[in-house]
Design an enzyme around this catalytic site. Structure first.
Site, PDB file in Angstrom:
ATOM      1  N   GLU A  29      91.091 -52.660 -24.583  1.00 16.67           N
ATOM      2  CA  GLU A  29      91.429 -51.244 -24.776  1.00 16.67           C
ATOM      3  C   GLU A  29      90.346 -50.536 -25.576  1.00 16.67           C
ATOM      4  O   GLU A  29      90.000 -49.391 -25.270  1.00 16.67           O
ATOM      5  CB  GLU A  29      92.796 -51.130 -25.437  1.00 16.67           C
ATOM      6  N   GLU A  49      99.411 -58.526 -22.466  1.00 17.69           N
ATOM      7  CA  GLU A  49     100.584 -58.174 -23.260  1.00 17.69           C
ATOM      8  C   GLU A  49     101.916 -58.451 -22.569  1.00 17.69           C
ATOM      9  O   GLU A  49     102.895 -58.814 -23.228  1.00 17.69           O
ATOM     10  CB  GLU A  49     100.529 -56.687 -23.674  1.00 17.69           C
TER      11      GLU A  49
END
Length: 95
Positions: A29, A49
């Site tokens: 990210e 995730e």
């Protein structure tokens, strides 16, 4: 987190993420918030995730589809499987 990554993305100076190893979760990210990304042959990428019952929380669900397209991003996020630099280059994630 969000303010930092948004600041990197919209800052007045160009940013480049140089990846030489795993860029998973928040690391990817952060790299996606940069203007450009370069990666060594040893680099791997992914948003794992979902394997933990979480969602990417720092803009990954928005930035990844913009960079590699909705279909490829959806597949990458739902599978939670890391992919190598060669595939990242083919998808347009790294330059």
């Amino acid at each position: 987190g969000h303010d930092l990554f948004n600041g990197i993305e919209s800052g007045g100076k160009p940013t480049v993420a140089a990846v030489n190893g795993p860029a998973l979760g928040g690391g990817l990210e952060l790299a996606m918030a940069c203007n450009a990304r370069i990666g060594s042959k040893a680099s791997i990428y992914g948003l794992p995730e979902l394997k933990l019952g979480l969602i990417p929380g720092l803009g990954g669900t928005q930035r990844l589809p913009r960079l590699i397209g909705v279909a490829a991003a959806t597949k990458a996020m739902l599978s939670s499987k890391p992919f190598p630099a060669k595939k990242a280059l083919k998808l347009g994630l790294i330059d």
